[in-house]
Structures are given as structure tokens and as C-alpha cells.
Design a protein around this motif. Structure first.
Motif, PDB file in Angstrom:
ATOM      1  N   ARG A   1       8.227  -5.508  -5.179  1.00  0.00           N
ATOM      2  CA  ARG A   1       7.696  -4.467  -4.860  1.00  0.00           C
ATOM      3  C   ARG A   1       7.566  -4.120  -3.301  1.00  0.00           C
ATOM      4  NH1 ARG A   1       7.955  -2.041  -9.681  1.00  0.00           N
ATOM      5  NH2 ARG A   1       6.706  -3.456 -11.167  1.00  0.00           N
ATOM      6  N   ALA A   2       7.316  -5.321  -2.650  1.00  0.00           N
ATOM      7  CA  ALA A   2       7.342  -5.223  -1.201  1.00  0.00           C
ATOM      8  C   ALA A   2       8.729  -4.682  -0.372  1.00  0.00           C
ATOM      9  CB  ALA A   2       6.729  -6.419  -0.493  1.00  0.00           C
ATOM     10  N   PHE A   3       9.647  -5.392  -1.032  1.00  0.00           N
ATOM     11  CA  PHE A   3      11.074  -5.226  -0.805  1.00  0.00           C
ATOM     12  C   PHE A   3      11.536  -3.976  -0.882  1.00  0.00           C
ATOM     13  CE2 PHE A   3      11.809  -9.934  -1.446  1.00  0.00           C
ATOM     14  CZ  PHE A   3      11.726 -10.179   0.070  1.00  0.00           C
TER      15      PHE A   3
ATOM     16  N   GLN B   1       3.534   4.181  -3.715  1.00  0.00           N
ATOM     17  CA  GLN B   1       3.272   3.784  -5.201  1.00  0.00           C
ATOM     18  C   GLN B   1       3.623   1.875  -4.941  1.00  0.00           C
ATOM     19  OE1 GLN B   1       5.943   6.229  -7.316  1.00  0.00           O
ATOM     20  NE2 GLN B   1       4.110   7.402  -7.695  1.00  0.00           N
ATOM     21  N   CYS B   2       4.823   1.713  -4.002  1.00  0.00           N
ATOM     22  CA  CYS B   2       5.403   0.201  -4.173  1.00  0.00           C
ATOM     23  C   CYS B   2       4.114  -0.466  -3.371  1.00  0.00           C
ATOM     24  CB  CYS B   2       6.637   0.442  -3.347  1.00  0.00           C
ATOM     25  SG  CYS B   2       8.076   0.842  -4.118  1.00  0.00           S
ATOM     26  N   MET B   3       3.426  -0.207  -2.425  1.00  0.00           N
ATOM     27  CA  MET B   3       2.368  -0.699  -1.753  1.00  0.00           C
ATOM     28  C   MET B   3       1.178  -1.133  -2.748  1.00  0.00           C
ATOM     29  SD  MET B   3       2.500   1.552   1.755  1.00  0.00           S
ATOM     30  CE  MET B   3       1.000   0.658   2.410  1.00  0.00           C
ATOM     31  N   ARG B   4       1.118   0.041  -3.731  1.00  0.00           N
ATOM     32  CA  ARG B   4       0.061  -0.252  -4.812  1.00  0.00           C
ATOM     33  C   ARG B   4       0.277  -1.286  -5.599  1.00  0.00           C
ATOM     34  NH1 ARG B   4      -5.555   0.984  -5.729  1.00  0.00           N
ATOM     35  NH2 ARG B   4      -5.893   0.524  -8.149  1.00  0.00           N
ATOM     36  N   GLN B   5       1.518  -1.318  -5.959  1.00  0.00           N
ATOM     37  CA  GLN B   5       1.935  -2.138  -7.051  1.00  0.00           C
ATOM     38  C   GLN B   5       1.877  -3.573  -6.493  1.00  0.00           C
ATOM     39  OE1 GLN B   5       5.922  -0.224  -8.073  1.00  0.00           O
ATOM     40  NE2 GLN B   5       4.867   0.067 -10.069  1.00  0.00           N
ATOM     41  N   PHE B   6       2.251  -3.684  -5.167  1.00  0.00           N
ATOM     42  CA  PHE B   6       2.476  -4.992  -4.650  1.00  0.00           C
ATOM     43  C   PHE B   6       0.970  -5.452  -4.270  1.00  0.00           C
ATOM     44  CE2 PHE B   6       2.123  -7.348  -0.428  1.00  0.00           C
ATOM     45  CZ  PHE B   6       2.977  -8.581  -1.026  1.00  0.00           C
ATOM     46  N   TYR B   7       0.225  -4.620  -4.199  1.00  0.00           N
ATOM     47  CA  TYR B   7      -1.525  -4.980  -3.981  1.00  0.00           C
ATOM     48  C   TYR B   7      -1.942  -5.484  -5.482  1.00  0.00           C
ATOM     49  CZ  TYR B   7      -6.465  -4.285  -3.654  1.00  0.00           C
ATOM     50  OH  TYR B   7      -7.796  -4.582  -3.764  1.00  0.00           O
ATOM     51  N   GLU B   8      -1.568  -4.703  -6.394  1.00  0.00           N
ATOM     52  CA  GLU B   8      -2.063  -5.295  -7.846  1.00  0.00           C
ATOM     53  C   GLU B   8      -1.387  -6.329  -8.234  1.00  0.00           C
ATOM     54  OE1 GLU B   8      -3.837  -1.185  -9.302  1.00  0.00           O
ATOM     55  OE2 GLU B   8      -2.195  -1.634 -10.146  1.00  0.00           O
TER      56      GLU B   8
ATOM     57  N   PRO C   1      -1.658   5.798  -3.174  1.00  0.00           N
ATOM     58  CA  PRO C   1      -2.648   4.601  -2.724  1.00  0.00           C
ATOM     59  C   PRO C   1      -3.791   4.100  -3.624  1.00  0.00           C
ATOM     60  CG  PRO C   1      -1.811   6.025  -0.993  1.00  0.00           C
ATOM     61  CD  PRO C   1      -1.656   6.793  -2.294  1.00  0.00           C
ATOM     62  N   PHE C   2      -4.381   5.068  -4.375  1.00  0.00           N
ATOM     63  CA  PHE C   2      -5.770   4.979  -4.743  1.00  0.00           C
ATOM     64  C   PHE C   2      -5.629   4.617  -6.147  1.00  0.00           C
ATOM     65  CE2 PHE C   2      -6.026   7.880  -1.100  1.00  0.00           C
ATOM     66  CZ  PHE C   2      -6.632   7.093  -0.409  1.00  0.00           C
ATOM     67  N   LEU C   3      -4.475   4.819  -6.899  1.00  0.00           N
ATOM     68  CA  LEU C   3      -4.374   4.628  -8.361  1.00  0.00           C
ATOM     69  C   LEU C   3      -3.307   3.761  -8.801  1.00  0.00           C
ATOM     70  CD1 LEU C   3      -4.156   8.455  -9.345  1.00  0.00           C
ATOM     71  CD2 LEU C   3      -6.116   6.944  -9.242  1.00  0.00           C
ATOM     72  N   THR C   4      -3.579   3.339 -10.056  1.00  0.00           N
ATOM     73  CA  THR C   4      -2.733   2.438 -10.654  1.00  0.00           C
ATOM     74  C   THR C   4      -1.511   2.995 -11.174  1.00  0.00           C
ATOM     75  OG1 THR C   4      -4.300   0.941 -11.613  1.00  0.00           O
ATOM     76  CG2 THR C   4      -2.386   0.500 -12.446  1.00  0.00           C
ATOM     77  N   VAL C   5      -0.190   2.642 -10.693  1.00  0.00           N
ATOM     78  CA  VAL C   5       1.118   3.379 -11.063  1.00  0.00           C
ATOM     79  C   VAL C   5       1.581   2.971 -12.423  1.00  0.00           C
ATOM     80  CG1 VAL C   5       3.395   3.483 -10.093  1.00  0.00           C
ATOM     81  CG2 VAL C   5       1.509   2.863  -8.558  1.00  0.00           C
ATOM     82  N   ARG C   6       1.855   3.971 -13.073  1.00  0.00           N
ATOM     83  CA  ARG C   6       2.376   3.946 -14.459  1.00  0.00           C
ATOM     84  C   ARG C   6       3.759   4.214 -14.272  1.00  0.00           C
ATOM     85  NH1 ARG C   6      -1.527   8.291 -17.436  1.00  0.00           N
ATOM     86  NH2 ARG C   6      -0.292   9.373 -15.939  1.00  0.00           N
TER      87      ARG C   6
END
Length: 723
Positions: A564-566, A551-558, A483-488
Motif C-alpha cells: 500500500r505504501a509503495f 486511500q493508499c495511506m489509509r490502507q497502509f495505516y490499517e 483519509p478518514f474512512l475505511t477503504v472498500r
């Protein structure tokens, strides 16, 4: 000339569509009909050429050919201007009335299309690398200034002030094109002026005060260090300023070194792209002359050589500039070391890897057969003693970056051999009444095996692929901190693999209970009688799915992408299904079974749809390949259809554990193991088509190189800094 096979091997796969279509042009040449009339025309043309030679007349296609003699001209290439200073070429074929003329006109039309395509793509790429080089120059300026601040200001400052004269002498000597073709003097003058302007800008750039430079720079390292993200979240923005420490300088130097190496590789690919296409144009024109006996190659190749593809010297200039800059700033002017770092060699294959892979694979098969025969002999499972063994001991044996498929298979086969060998020894002692005195020692074999694997993974010594082990550890840590990092890509790809290892995660709890609470001494399955164990049993099973959900939540946030939400809902439904299945496993009861079935069915439907449509990119509407996608790598479409059916079947097999079917004579633990193995097979199939889809997406966007983030961020004033 390079062969067709060599040309394919040297291609940048992501640029495949942007290379000259040699095969398409060759196909048109094959379609040209040869008849008696064309043979007669060629003989007549040959006699005319001989007569002209004896009469002292200029030969067709020679340098003495008169431009106004339309009868002797085969083609005339016109240059058309287009928006954005891009040139288009159009060829007029003058022999259209002759037999086969229509096919030849079509050939030159296709040839013009390929030249325009290649020329435009090459120019766009060169403009992009020029822009990237300017950014790299600013990054290097900040690095040199930081060195002045951290190390010895007097020495470094002298080097900075003396470097412009050295580099200016190099910049004023641009080389000609690598092909060695004739270049328009006006174009050569323009290139020299451009190089001089770049050199002058670089000189002015280096004369700036280093301390003034650092006032407009901050470190951008959130992608490199996970701890920096936590630090940034819980402290103010001023903590992201330069700390002027030697450790920070070392990290920045290492990161910027990687940026330069990747950029140099990109330039080499661009140079190869130009050379390969020029070679293919020359080759196809020689083939045309051979088939038609028309002298058109010289005229057309003159246009190709004077095009941006053949005349631009920007890439060569940048290669020299990057190499000299890299050697001076990162290898202390050691030319041999600098060139070795920049020009990476192809990894050589080792025959020992192939040998040991085959050896371990044979041992694995032999041990697997021996294990099955040993378990089935003497009806061991039907005995009470065997039941206890299968429920307590058997589950304990479940099990970048440069590794290729052979090395990965070597590690897995070797690990499988060790596991089966330990299990077979343990089983032999268990079944042999004369070796009961060693039972206490053998109880520790699974624990020793796990500790050995962990020791190898975290071993700091440079053995057993240390860089790959540490890369795995870093990716795993990023999954934990999702949740705290950009997902690669590497992060979520690893997390996806972990979701197929949920049974292995549950085995962690079994190890804690079995060895930590002394259950091995009683040989009783009493772990589930402990309340705290059952709570942890719920939590541990959903950990890998939580990684992907976060990770999906982080990607949706960015990114704000609803996909990503789905996707996060898919993992949320899987977590719900896992909770109810675990509750049913512990408490039984029809109500828990119904809830487990319903939630599992929903999770299977959602995940199956996402596998096939989103991750694999199949079942696309209006595709030229029905039920698939437009671009496929495998030649047989049936493979994709079979893969979809297998994925659905293996997804459904996941629900078998809920039904608790009696597959006598298999034990329940053995069924769980088989189901887990099927899930690993499904994940392997998923990996193949997921990577294929990712690769095709990269091809569509021409992403052919690794993107390494720059260490510095620039801002112009105090207001930008505060923002």
C-alpha cells in the motif's frame, strides 16, 4: 439429471475447484480399452447372471449378496479416521487382475479423492455457517432488546417470552436429508440431540432481560455512515453508545436485514452444492456400470449417502430457522413477503434496453461523422474565428449497483448522442452568419447540458436507476473523505476511474472561468491571465490522484501492508509529474519541459509496472504460463501479452502532451481530446484484467458472498467497554 452446461451455470464460481471433478472421472472411463476379450468377459458374465437367476442364487450387487463372497464383490469401501473428526474413504477394487482393471482401479482412486475433497470442504463450510448463525442470533437478540427499549416494552417483552415455545416446537422437528436417502440411526439421533441443544440454548438466550443485553452492546456503524467516523474522531468513545432513537433503530434493522438475506443466500448455495455433487456421484457411477457392466454403483452410493455430504441435515435446519426468524422479526410474520425478500429472483432482461442501445449507438456514429465533416469543411479551423472557437467552446463539451453492461452502454451512448447533438447545433450556428443573433443563447448550451447531467445524478425521484446514482454519490463522498474512512473495493475502484478523467477535472475550472467571470462574452482565452485561476488549475488537476494517494495511506495505516505504501508512491510521483506538466503548460521554457519529461517518465515507468505486475498479477516468476500467472480465464495467452504491450503504448502516449508535437491539421485541443480518449480506452482494458485478478483472488480464498458488517459489537465487562 442436470446436463454439463446446467451444472456449470449452477456452480458457485469461487468454489469451482471444490466441486466433484466429473470431467476428470469421465476421461478415465474413456481411457478404458474395449477389446474382444472384454466383450467376451461381459457376455460370459451376462450368462452367469442368467444362470444364477434360474438357479435361485442371489444376483451380483443385489441386496441378498453375501458380504463374505469376495468373488462377487467388485469394490470394498473402507472408512479411515483422520484428525479433526474428518473421515477419509478408500476403495479396494477386487477385479484388478482382469483386463482393464488398472484403469478401473485408477478410476476408484480418483473417485475417493473427489469424495474426500467434497466431503471435507462441505463440512468446513457448514461449520462456518453454524458459527455465523450463532453470531447472527446474538445480533438479533440485541435488535429485539433495542426494540423493547425504543418502542413498546410491554408488547415486545411478551413476544420475546412467548417465542421460545413457538421455536422449540419447530426445532424438535428436523427434516431428513433433502435427497431422501437412508441415514444411519445413530447419526440421526446425534443430529436430533444437536438440534435440541441449539433450541434449548436459543430458549435460554431469549429469556434474558433485554435491558441487561443492551448493557453489553454498542453500535458498530463506522462502515455505514462516513459522518460517524468524523464524530468518533472528534468526540469521546461514549458517543458510540446506543442512542435509543427510532432513526438508529431503523438503520440497524435495515443493516441486519441485509445480513440475513446474504446469509440465507449462502445457505441456499451450500444446499445446491450438496445436491449437485451427490447427483454427479450418482451419474458417474451409472456411467461406470454402463461401460463395464459391473454392479458397483449401489455399494459406493451407499457410502456417499452416509457421508457427511449426504447425511448432514445442518443446512436444511438452518434454512428453516433463518426463514422463520426472518419472517417473524422483519416482515411481521408475513410469509409471502419474507420469502420474496429472502429468495431473490434473477433479474429479467428488457428488450427495450437493447433496442435503445442500438438506436443511440447508430445516432452517435452518424453525429460523429457529421461533426467531423462540419469541422473540416470550409477550412473552419484554419480561420482565426475557428481557432477561438476550438480553444473556448470545444473544451466545454468534454466530457451497484444493479446496472449490467447493457444498461451502462445505454446510458453512455445516450449521453454521447446528447453531447454531440448539442455541439453540432452550436457549431452550425457559429458557422452560419445568418444566425449570429442567437449566439448569446447558444453560449449557454454547454452549461445547460452540464446542469442537466448534475440534476439527473442528484434527482431524488426513483427514475433513471436511482439506486445506482445514489451508490455512485456515496462512493464519491467516500473518495473525498478517503483519509478518514475505511477503504472498500468500490471506493478505490471509482477513484482509479477518476484518475483517467483528469482532463474533465480541468474542464471544471474552465466552466467556472468561462461562465463565472464572463469570458463567454469576449470569446478570448483570458482565464490563464488570472492568478487565482492558475492556482486552482494546479489543484483541480491533481484532485483524482490525491483521492488514491489518501486511500493508499489509509490502507497502509490499517493493514500495515508495504504494498500500500509503495502504491501511494506511484500516485505521489504522478502528482509531481502533473504539477510540472501544468507549470510547463502555463509558463513554457526548456527547464520546465525537462522537469516535466523526467517526472512524467518516472511516473509512467512506476505506474506501468504496477498495472501489469500488481493490479493484473502478470509477469509472475515460476509461473506455468511464462510471463503471465498460473490461473488465466481467457483461453488465449496472447491476449494478455497484447494487453501488456497496449498498456505500455497508451501510457507513453500520455507523455505526448509534454513534447507538444505538431500534428497538423489537428488542433492542440483536439489532440488533447484524442489523448484523453486513449486514456479512457487504456482504463477500460485495465478494468477488465484488474477485475479478473480480483476475481481469481476471491476464488483462491473461496470468497463467494458479499460481506455485510454486523451492526452491533459485544463486550463482556467494563474494562472491554473502555478499551
Amino acid at each position: 439429471m442436470t446436463s454439463k452446461k446446467d451444472f456449470k451455470q449452477q456452480m458457485v464460481p469461487e468454489w469451482e475447484k471444490e466441486y466433484m471433478d466429473y470431467e476428470g472421472l469421465k476421461k478415465i472411463l474413456k481411457e478404458m480399452k474395449s477389446s474382444k476379450q472384454t466383450t467376451h468377459n461381459r457376455s460370459l458374465q451376462h450368462r452367469l447372471r442368467l444362470e444364477r437367476a434360474f438357479r435361485g442364487l442371489p444376483l451380483q450387487g443385489s441386496n441378498h449378496q453375501r458380504e463374505g463372497d469376495i468373488e462377487d464383490q467388485v469394490i470394498e469401501v473402507k472408512t479411515l479416521e483422520q484428525e479433526g473428526s474428518k473421515q477419509l474413504y478408500k476403495t479396494d477394487f477386487h477385479k484388478l487382475h482382469e483386463e482393464g482393471g488398472e484403469a478401473e482401479a485408477r478410476f476408484f482412486q480418483k473417485l475417493d479423492e473427489e469424495l474426500n475433497k467434497v466431503n471435507a470442504f462441505y463440512k468446513d463450510q457448514v461449520e462456518a455457517v453454524n458459527h455465523e448463525f450463532n453470531l447472527l442470533s446474538k445480533q438479533l437478540e440485541a435488535l429485539v432488546a433495542l426494540r423493547v427499549k425504543v418502542k413498546s416494552p410491554d408488547t415486545e417483552l411478551k413476544q420475546i417470552l412467548s417465542s421460545p415455545e413457538e421455536t422449540a416446537g419447530q426445532n424438535h422437528q428436523p427434516k431428513d436429508s433433502m435427497i431422501g436417502t437412508e441415514v444411519d440411526p445413530v447419526q440421526q439421533t446425534n443430529r436430533n440431540i444437536h438440534h435440541e441443544e441449539q433450541a434449548e440454548a436459543h430458549n435460554n438466550y431469549n429469556r434474558r432481560d433485554p435491558l441487561e443485553i443492551l448493557e453489553h452492546v454498542k453500535v458498530d456503524n463506522s462502515l455505514q455512515s462516513p459522518m460517524s467516523t468524523f464524530k468518533k474522531a472528534f468526540t469521546d468513545s461514549s458517543d458510540n453508545e446506543l442512542s435509543f432513537s427510532k432513526e438508529e433503530l431503523r438503520k440497524i434493522e435495515e443493516q441486519l436485514r441485509l445480513v440475513f438475506v446474504e446469509f440465507y443466500q449462502k445457505l441456499l448455495h451450500l444446499k445446491d452444492y450438496s445436491f449437485m455433487n451427490l447427483s454427479e456421484f450418482s451419474k458417474i457411477m451409472k456411467t461406470y456400470e454402463k461401460r463395464t457392466s459391473r454392479a458397483a454403483s449401489t455399494a459406493y452410493m451407499k457410502v456417499v449417502d452416509n457421508s457427511y455430504l449426504g447425511s448432514s441435515d445442518e443446512v436444511n435446519f438452518l434454512l428453516e430457522k433463518v426463514e422463520s426468524t426472518f419472517i417473524r422479526n422483519f416482515t411481521h410474520s408475513n410469509h409471502k413477503k419474507g420469502r420474496k425478500l429472502l429468495r431473490q429472483k434473477t433479474k429479467t432482461e428488457k428488450h427495450s434496453i437493447t433496442f435503445f442501445t442500438g438506436f443511440f449507438s447508430g445516432c452517435f456514429v452518424a453525429l460523429l461523422v457529421a461533426t467531423i465533416l462540419r469541422i473540416t469543411s470550409q477550412q473552419f479551423i484554419k480561420k482565426k474565428k475557428g481557432t477561438f472557437y476550438m480553444e473556448n467552446i470545444f473544451p466545454l463539451y468534454r466530457a451497484g449497483t444493479e446496472l449490467d453492461y447493457r444498461e451502462i452502454f445505454l446510458l453512455t451512448s445516450g449521453h454521447a448522442v446528447v453531447v454531440l447533438l448539442c455541439f453540432l447545433i452550436n457549431l452550425q450556428i457559429e458557422m452560419n452568419s445568418r444566425s449570429q443573433q442567437y449566439k448569446t443563447v447558444t453560449e449557454l448550451v454547454p452549461l445547460i447540458l452540464v446542469l442537466l447531467v448534475l440534476l439527473i445524478i442528484f434527482c431524488p425521484l426513483n427514475i433513471i436507476y436511482r439506486s445506482s446514482r445514489f451508490f455512485f454519490i456515496r462512493c464519491l463522498f467516500r473518495c473525498i473523505c478517503a483519509p478518514f474512512l475505511t477503504v472498500r473495493f468500490a471506493d478505490f475502484f471509482l477513484a482509479d476511474q477518476l484518475t483517467s478523467q483528469f482532463q474533465a477535472f480541468k474542464s471544471v475550472e474552465l466552466y467556472i472561468c468561462y461562465y463565472g467571470l464572463g469570458e463567454e462574452s469576449r470569446r478570448q482565452k483570458k482565464c490563464h491571465s488570472r492568478g487565482i485561476y492558475n492556482v486552482q488549475y494546479f489543484i483541480v488537476g491533481i484532485i483524482p490522484y490525491w483521492f488514491r494517494l489518501a486511500q493508499c495511506m489509509r490502507q497502509f495505516y490499517e493493514e500495515g501492508d508495504m504494498n500500500r505504501a509503495f502504491n501511494s508512491l506511484n500516485y505521489l510521483s504522478t502528482i509531481t509529474a502533473m504539477v510540472f506538466r501544468t507549470a510547463f503548460e502555463l509558463k513554457k521554457g526548456s527547464s520546465w519541459k525537462v522537469l516535466a519529461l523526467v517526472t512524467s517518465a518516472i511516473a509512467v515507468l512506476q505506474n506501468t509496472y504496477w498495472d501489469i505486475v500488481k493490479d493484473w498479477g502478470l509477469l509472475q516468476r515460476r509461473s506455468k504460463n511464462p510471463c503471465l500467472r498460473d490461473k488465466l480465464i481467457l483461453p488465449r495467452r496472447s491476449v494478455y501479452l497484447i494487453a501488456m504491450v497496449v498498456d505500455i503504448a497508451l501510457r507513453i502516449s500520455w507523455m505526448q502532451l509534454v513534447f507538444e508535437m505538431d500534428w497538423s491539421p489537428l488542433h492542440k485541443v483536439a489532440i488533447i481530446t484524442v489523448t484523453s480518449c486513449l486514456e479512457i480506452v487504456r482504463r477500460g482494458i485495465w478494468n477488465f484484467f484488474r477485475l479478473e485478478n480480483e476475481y481469481l483472488n476471491n476464488v483462491g480464498n473461496y470468497r463467494a458472498f458479499k460481506s455485510v458488517p454486523h451492526p452491533f459489537s459485544y463486550y463482556d465487562d467494563k474494562e472491554d467497554k473502555d478499551d
